[in-house]
Design a protein around this motif. Structure first.
Motif, PDB file in Angstrom:
ATOM      1  N   ARG A  48       0.822  -1.198   0.000  1.00  9.86           N
ATOM      2  CA  ARG A  48       0.000   0.000   0.000  1.00  9.86           C
ATOM      3  C   ARG A  48       0.866   1.262   0.000  1.00  9.86           C
ATOM      4  O   ARG A  48       2.033   1.229   0.396  1.00  9.86           O
ATOM      5  N   ALA A  49       0.267   2.339  -0.470  1.00  9.13           N
ATOM      6  CA  ALA A  49       0.990   3.603  -0.584  1.00  9.13           C
ATOM      7  C   ALA A  49       1.365   4.131   0.795  1.00  9.13           C
ATOM      8  O   ALA A  49       0.497   4.230   1.676  1.00  9.13           O
ATOM      9  N   PRO A  50       2.629   4.510   0.991  1.00 11.11           N
ATOM     10  CA  PRO A  50       3.041   5.043   2.289  1.00 11.11           C
ATOM     11  C   PRO A  50       2.642   6.502   2.483  1.00 11.11           C
ATOM     12  O   PRO A  50       2.709   7.023   3.594  1.00 11.11           O
ATOM     13  N   ARG A  51       2.219   7.158   1.419  1.00  8.82           N
ATOM     14  CA  ARG A  51       1.828   8.575   1.494  1.00  8.82           C
ATOM     15  C   ARG A  51       0.939   8.896   0.295  1.00  8.82           C
ATOM     16  O   ARG A  51       0.868   8.137  -0.675  1.00  8.82           O
ATOM     17  N   SER A  52       0.272  10.024   0.360  1.00  7.66           N
ATOM     18  CA  SER A  52      -0.542  10.477  -0.760  1.00  7.66           C
ATOM     19  C   SER A  52       0.333  11.171  -1.796  1.00  7.66           C
ATOM     20  O   SER A  52       1.393  11.718  -1.472  1.00  7.66           O
ATOM     21  N   GLY A  53      -0.118  11.159  -3.041  1.00  7.82           N
ATOM     22  CA  GLY A  53       0.622  11.840  -4.100  1.00  7.82           C
ATOM     23  C   GLY A  53       0.334  11.214  -5.449  1.00  7.82           C
ATOM     24  O   GLY A  53      -0.624  10.450  -5.616  1.00  7.82           O
ATOM     25  N   TYR A  54       1.178  11.550  -6.416  1.00 10.73           N
ATOM     26  CA  TYR A  54       1.017  11.073  -7.787  1.00 10.73           C
ATOM     27  C   TYR A  54       2.057   9.997  -8.101  1.00 10.73           C
ATOM     28  O   TYR A  54       3.235  10.157  -7.762  1.00 10.73           O
ATOM     29  N   VAL A  55       1.617   8.926  -8.744  1.00 14.92           N
ATOM     30  CA  VAL A  55       2.539   7.873  -9.147  1.00 14.92           C
ATOM     31  C   VAL A  55       3.444   8.424 -10.247  1.00 14.92           C
ATOM     32  O   VAL A  55       2.974   8.763 -11.337  1.00 14.92           O
ATOM     33  N   GLU A  56       4.728   8.530  -9.950  1.00 17.84           N
ATOM     34  CA  GLU A  56       5.670   9.135 -10.897  1.00 17.84           C
ATOM     35  C   GLU A  56       5.973   8.228 -12.077  1.00 17.84           C
ATOM     36  O   GLU A  56       6.314   8.684 -13.167  1.00 17.84           O
ATOM     37  N   GLY A  57       5.866   6.951 -11.879  1.00 20.38           N
ATOM     38  CA  GLY A  57       6.180   5.985 -12.920  1.00 20.38           C
ATOM     39  C   GLY A  57       6.339   4.626 -12.271  1.00 20.38           C
ATOM     40  O   GLY A  57       6.215   4.477 -11.054  1.00 20.38           O
ATOM     41  N   VAL A  58       6.610   3.634 -13.090  1.00 15.84           N
ATOM     42  CA  VAL A  58       6.795   2.282 -12.571  1.00 15.84           C
ATOM     43  C   VAL A  58       8.030   1.688 -13.238  1.00 15.84           C
ATOM     44  O   VAL A  58       8.098   1.593 -14.463  1.00 15.84           O
ATOM     45  N   GLU A  59       9.002   1.318 -12.445  1.00 17.26           N
ATOM     46  CA  GLU A  59      10.207   0.667 -12.967  1.00 17.26           C
ATOM     47  C   GLU A  59       9.944  -0.834 -12.992  1.00 17.26           C
ATOM     48  O   GLU A  59      10.142  -1.541 -11.995  1.00 17.26           O
ATOM     49  N   LEU A  60       9.514  -1.317 -14.142  1.00 16.26           N
ATOM     50  CA  LEU A  60       9.043  -2.695 -14.226  1.00 16.26           C
ATOM     51  C   LEU A  60      10.137  -3.723 -13.929  1.00 16.26           C
ATOM     52  O   LEU A  60       9.862  -4.771 -13.340  1.00 16.26           O
ATOM     53  N   ARG A  61      11.354  -3.438 -14.338  1.00 19.11           N
ATOM     54  CA  ARG A  61      12.430  -4.396 -14.058  1.00 19.11           C
ATOM     55  C   ARG A  61      12.614  -4.563 -12.559  1.00 19.11           C
ATOM     56  O   ARG A  61      12.653  -5.683 -12.040  1.00 19.11           O
ATOM     57  N   ARG A  62      12.713  -3.454 -11.835  1.00 18.83           N
ATOM     58  CA  ARG A  62      12.885  -3.517 -10.388  1.00 18.83           C
ATOM     59  C   ARG A  62      11.654  -4.128  -9.722  1.00 18.83           C
ATOM     60  O   ARG A  62      11.767  -4.897  -8.750  1.00 18.83           O
ATOM     61  N   LEU A  63      10.473  -3.793 -10.231  1.00 20.13           N
ATOM     62  CA  LEU A  63       9.255  -4.341  -9.650  1.00 20.13           C
ATOM     63  C   LEU A  63       9.190  -5.848  -9.869  1.00 20.13           C
ATOM     64  O   LEU A  63       8.820  -6.601  -8.956  1.00 20.13           O
ATOM     65  N   SER A  64       9.577  -6.303 -11.061  1.00 20.80           N
ATOM     66  CA  SER A  64       9.578  -7.740 -11.339  1.00 20.80           C
ATOM     67  C   SER A  64      10.552  -8.480 -10.424  1.00 20.80           C
ATOM     68  O   SER A  64      10.243  -9.573  -9.927  1.00 20.80           O
ATOM     69  N   GLU A  65      11.699  -7.887 -10.186  1.00 19.90           N
ATOM     70  CA  GLU A  65      12.668  -8.513  -9.282  1.00 19.90           C
ATOM     71  C   GLU A  65      12.135  -8.574  -7.857  1.00 19.90           C
ATOM     72  O   GLU A  65      12.309  -9.575  -7.148  1.00 19.90           O
ATOM     73  N   ALA A  66      11.452  -7.496  -7.436  1.00 19.17           N
ATOM     74  CA  ALA A  66      10.917  -7.457  -6.076  1.00 19.17           C
ATOM     75  C   ALA A  66       9.782  -8.465  -5.879  1.00 19.17           C
ATOM     76  O   ALA A  66       9.548  -8.949  -4.768  1.00 19.17           O
ATOM     77  N   LEU A  67       9.077  -8.805  -6.991  1.00 19.63           N
ATOM     78  CA  LEU A  67       7.923  -9.706  -6.896  1.00 19.63           C
ATOM     79  C   LEU A  67       8.233 -11.090  -7.449  1.00 19.63           C
ATOM     80  O   LEU A  67       7.322 -11.864  -7.734  1.00 19.63           O
ATOM     81  N   ALA A  68       9.510 -11.400  -7.571  1.00 23.34           N
ATOM     82  CA  ALA A  68       9.918 -12.660  -8.215  1.00 23.34           C
ATOM     83  C   ALA A  68       9.340 -13.889  -7.533  1.00 23.34           C
ATOM     84  O   ALA A  68       9.043 -14.894  -8.195  1.00 23.34           O
ATOM     85  N   ASP A  69       9.144 -13.847  -6.224  1.00 33.59           N
ATOM     86  CA  ASP A  69       8.660 -15.009  -5.484  1.00 33.59           C
ATOM     87  C   ASP A  69       7.205 -14.865  -5.061  1.00 33.59           C
ATOM     88  O   ASP A  69       6.742 -15.563  -4.157  1.00 33.59           O
ATOM     89  N   SER A  70       6.480 -13.959  -5.734  1.00 35.97           N
ATOM     90  CA  SER A  70       5.113 -13.661  -5.309  1.00 35.97           C
ATOM     91  C   SER A  70       4.053 -14.231  -6.241  1.00 35.97           C
ATOM     92  O   SER A  70       2.873 -13.923  -6.090  1.00 35.97           O
ATOM     93  N   GLY A  71       4.458 -15.055  -7.198  1.00 37.93           N
ATOM     94  CA  GLY A  71       3.489 -15.569  -8.160  1.00 37.93           C
ATOM     95  C   GLY A  71       2.994 -14.466  -9.068  1.00 37.93           C
ATOM     96  O   GLY A  71       3.680 -13.474  -9.313  1.00 37.93           O
ATOM     97  N   LYS A  72       1.769 -14.630  -9.568  1.00 40.47           N
ATOM     98  CA  LYS A  72       1.190 -13.575 -10.397  1.00 40.47           C
ATOM     99  C   LYS A  72       0.864 -12.366  -9.530  1.00 40.47           C
ATOM    100  O   LYS A  72       0.517 -12.488  -8.363  1.00 40.47           O
ATOM    101  N   SER A  73       0.974 -11.193 -10.135  1.00 38.32           N
ATOM    102  CA  SER A  73       0.685  -9.963  -9.392  1.00 38.32           C
ATOM    103  C   SER A  73      -0.020  -8.980 -10.310  1.00 38.32           C
ATOM    104  O   SER A  73      -0.053  -9.141 -11.530  1.00 38.32           O
ATOM    105  N   ARG A  74      -0.583  -7.954  -9.715  1.00 37.54           N
ATOM    106  CA  ARG A  74      -1.320  -6.954 -10.485  1.00 37.54           C
ATOM    107  C   ARG A  74      -0.994  -5.567  -9.944  1.00 37.54           C
ATOM    108  O   ARG A  74      -1.106  -5.311  -8.737  1.00 37.54           O
TER     109      ARG A  74
END
Length: 268
Positions: A48-74
């Protein structure tokens, strides 16, 4: 009078160059999407978001690495979207092992900015057009330039159309669903705002309808769903603009342009 004319010419050139620069930044898609069938995902965990604001972007490579052991994600939010503290950013099929790494891949800023990518540029072009059409500015040709630039941007994202019943995923990171990052998610709300701003100006509505025809002819041959989306938008624009017309000549011109759009789409 010559000084005034020179000043106006310089201002026009500056504004048009700025519009072109925004369009140049926005017309290249930073991710290549493909479609997967939409299925219900049992959410085991989320970040969940730690603060309010605007999503600046999504670094998919880093996100994929962070979720590597989480199965499918959304990914529950898209770049440029405003989030509230505590709002769900990512849903995971199983437990998310490193929430801090996930948050580093989804930076949240305090205001809208160019780092948000095409979503910022698309909305900025619509905002330029809407302000140019306001009674306070009344700059008709700048609005047309912004409409043309928005069409250029749209042409660069036609390949990211996803049909109903499917969800977009990155070709490179297919385990992360990316709802709202396809063509519809990027353009649907800004196009609605543009329709509302252009409704009082038949000539601007006619320009948009003509640009929709060009877009379908040149970039949508392999995407019947996108053709249907653009044609429906054109019909809504025609309906609202026609209702505001004051003379039959403008109504007839709008009717003809819509008929031409439908003929181009093969639905006439």
């Amino acid at each position: 009078m010559l000084a005034v004319a020179t000043h106006d010419l310089g201002r026009t050139m500056f504004v048009d160059r700025a519009i072109d620069a925004v369009a140049f930044d926005g017309r290249t898609s930073v991710i290549e999407l493909t479609a997967v069938l939409q299925t219900d995902m049992k959410s085991g965990d989320g970040v969940r978001a730690p603060r309010s604001g605007y999503v600046e972007g999504v670094e998919l490579r880093r996100l994929s690495e962070a979720l590597a052991d989480s199965g499918k994600s959304r990914l529950e939010v898209a770049p440029g979207q405003h989030v509230l503290k505590g709002q769900l950013l990512v849903s995971c099929e199983s437990n998310c092992g490193d929430p801090k790494a996930v948050l580093r891949a989804i930076p949240i800023g305090k205001f809208r900015s160019n780092t948000q990518g095409a979503v910022f540029q698309v909305r900025l072009l619509v905002e330029i057009a809407a302000r140019a059409l306001s009674p306070a500015v009344n700059d008709f040709y700048t609005a047309l330039a912004a409409v043309d630039a928005l069409t250029e941007v749209a042409s660069g994202h036609c390949g990211n159309w996803i049909d109903d019943g499917s969800v977009p995923v990155s070709v490179d990171y297919p385990t992360i669903a990316l709802p709202g990052q396809d063509f519809r998610g990027l353009f649907e709300d800004p196009l609605a705002a543009l329709r509302q701003a252009a409704a009082d100006y038949p000539s601007v509505s006619l320009r948009i309808l003509g640009n929709l025809r060009r877009l379908i002819r040149l970039h949508c041959s392999d995407a019947p769903g996108l053709v249907a989306f653009l044609t429906e938008y054109g019909a809504e624009l025609h309906q609202q603009s026609r209702a505001r017309c004051e003379i039959d000549k403008d109504r007839n011109a709008l009717d003809l342009s819509l008929a031409q759009l439908r003929a181009e789409a093969g639905t006439g």
